[in-house]
Design a protein around this motif. Structure first.
Motif, PDB file in Angstrom:
ATOM      1  N   ASP A  31     170.032  46.594  80.199  1.00 20.64           N
ATOM      2  CA  ASP A  31     168.934  47.131  81.001  1.00 20.64           C
ATOM      3  C   ASP A  31     167.593  46.591  80.511  1.00 20.64           C
ATOM      4  OD1 ASP A  31     170.872  48.542  82.291  1.00 20.64           O
ATOM      5  OD2 ASP A  31     170.366  50.480  81.401  1.00 20.64           O
TER       6      ASP A  31
ATOM      7  N   GLU B  36     155.913  52.528  72.900  1.00 18.76           N
ATOM      8  CA  GLU B  36     156.800  53.246  73.813  1.00 18.76           C
ATOM      9  C   GLU B  36     158.220  53.343  73.257  1.00 18.76           C
ATOM     10  OE1 GLU B  36     156.716  51.828  77.804  1.00 18.76           O
ATOM     11  OE2 GLU B  36     154.525  51.743  77.889  1.00 18.76           O
TER      12      GLU B  36
ATOM     13  N   LYS C 101     159.693  56.480  74.992  1.00 21.75           N
ATOM     14  CA  LYS C 101     159.071  56.544  76.314  1.00 21.75           C
ATOM     15  C   LYS C 101     159.420  55.339  77.198  1.00 21.75           C
ATOM     16  CE  LYS C 101     155.109  59.338  74.845  1.00 21.75           C
ATOM     17  NZ  LYS C 101     153.625  59.372  74.706  1.00 21.75           N
TER      18      LYS C 101
ATOM     19  N   VAL D 163     161.219  52.983  79.874  1.00 27.92           N
ATOM     20  CA  VAL D 163     161.942  53.188  81.132  1.00 27.92           C
ATOM     21  C   VAL D 163     162.828  51.968  81.358  1.00 27.92           C
ATOM     22  CG1 VAL D 163     161.739  53.507  83.616  1.00 27.92           C
ATOM     23  CG2 VAL D 163     160.050  54.556  82.079  1.00 27.92           C
TER      24      VAL D 163
ATOM     25  N   LYS E 120     165.489  49.495  83.335  1.00 32.69           N
ATOM     26  CA  LYS E 120     165.777  49.057  84.699  1.00 32.69           C
ATOM     27  C   LYS E 120     167.056  48.222  84.703  1.00 32.69           C
ATOM     28  CE  LYS E 120     163.915  46.159  88.407  1.00 32.69           C
ATOM     29  NZ  LYS E 120     162.802  45.242  88.793  1.00 32.69           N
TER      30      LYS E 120
END
Length: 271
Positions: free
Chosen positions: A145, A181, A186, A188, A190
């Protein structure tokens, strides 16, 4: 504070390590190849000086999946392990040993260009752009990811030397922008679109040979794509191997004769 380890044996990885310290984060473990391994690897570096200066434990190995690696990750109770510029594939057990997982970077805009020799292939394929992808490693080859990407525009003059510098800068920028992050949980993630995936094969030093049946365009492209820190394009003259680092098309019948014309050598070395 999250505990982080880093695996590398090339300049791209060292640049990331230096940026981690520049932004105020520390590393709890460094892992690299044994000194005698892969001494001809493109961009090969050694971590002893940085390790000693910053008092970071340094483990030298032959293979990333050795038991000593798993044991050491557990010993230092790592949350994350960066694996950057490392050609060996990490197996499932290793990927799940750090508590949060492993993070890698790949010098293409994934899912395009999974595999090897990303910088030479981007030039050889005459792409208009490439880039660097930061991603969470999984059991596949460059299939994990995506955390973030940076695009790098390409032109008809760029060499592997130029692109390596751009890729290096992109690695640094991704660390600078996303490390906070990562350590604060934190990020994200994809999913990659596997329908758009392509795979690029590895390249060997002998793939850099300029053959007489090549066109001038093909030869000049090969010279740009295999420039330093890669082994270089070359011709053979008897027992000699002439590595060509820079050349131009010759407007007269001088230089190296190819299928549709000549090239003149501007910079070379004999090995």
């Amino acid at each position: 504070m999250k505990k982080i380890g880093f695996v590398t044996c090339v300049q791209l990885g060292l640049s990331c390590i230096e940026e981690i310290y520049r932004v105020g984060q520390k590393l709890d473990l460094l892992i690299t190849l044994k000194d005698e391994k892969a001494i001809t690897k493109s961009g090969r570096i050694y971590l002893d000086e940085f390790s000693n200066k910053n008092k970071i434990p340094l483990l030298k190995i032959e293979n990333i999946n050795e038991n000593i690696v798993l044991e050491t990750i557990k010993k230092y109770d790592l949350d994350w392990l960066f694996i950057i510029g490392w050609s060996q594939i990490a197996k499932k057990e290793l990927l799940f040993t750090p508590k949060k997982g492993c993070i890698g970077m790949h010098p293409t805009l994934l899912p395009e260009g999974r595999g090897r020799a990303s910088i030479p292939w981007a030039i050889l394929k005459k792409l208009s752009k490439t880039g660097v992808t930061m991603f969470k490693l999984d059991e596949g080859i460059d299939t994990g990811d995506i955390i973030a990407q940076i695009e790098i525009p390409l032109n008809e003059q760029i060499t592997a030397t130029d692109l390596y510098k751009e890729v290096n800068n992109a690695h640094i920028k991704l660390i600078s922008e996303y490390l906070k992050e990562i350590v604060e949980d934190k990020i994200v993630l994809k999913k990659q679109n596997n329908n758009l995936a392509t795979e690029w094969l590895g390249r060997r030093p002998e793939d850099g040979e300029i053959l007489k049946e090549m066109s001038v365009e093909e030869a000049l492209l090969l010279i740009r794509a295999t420039n330093k820190p890669y082994p270089g394009a070359f011709i053979k003259e008897g027992n000699k191997k002439i590595i060509i680092w820079k050349a131009i098309q010759s407007l007269n019948e001088e230089g190296i004769k190819l299928r549709d014309g000549y090239i003149s050598i501007l910079e070379s070395e004999v090995v």
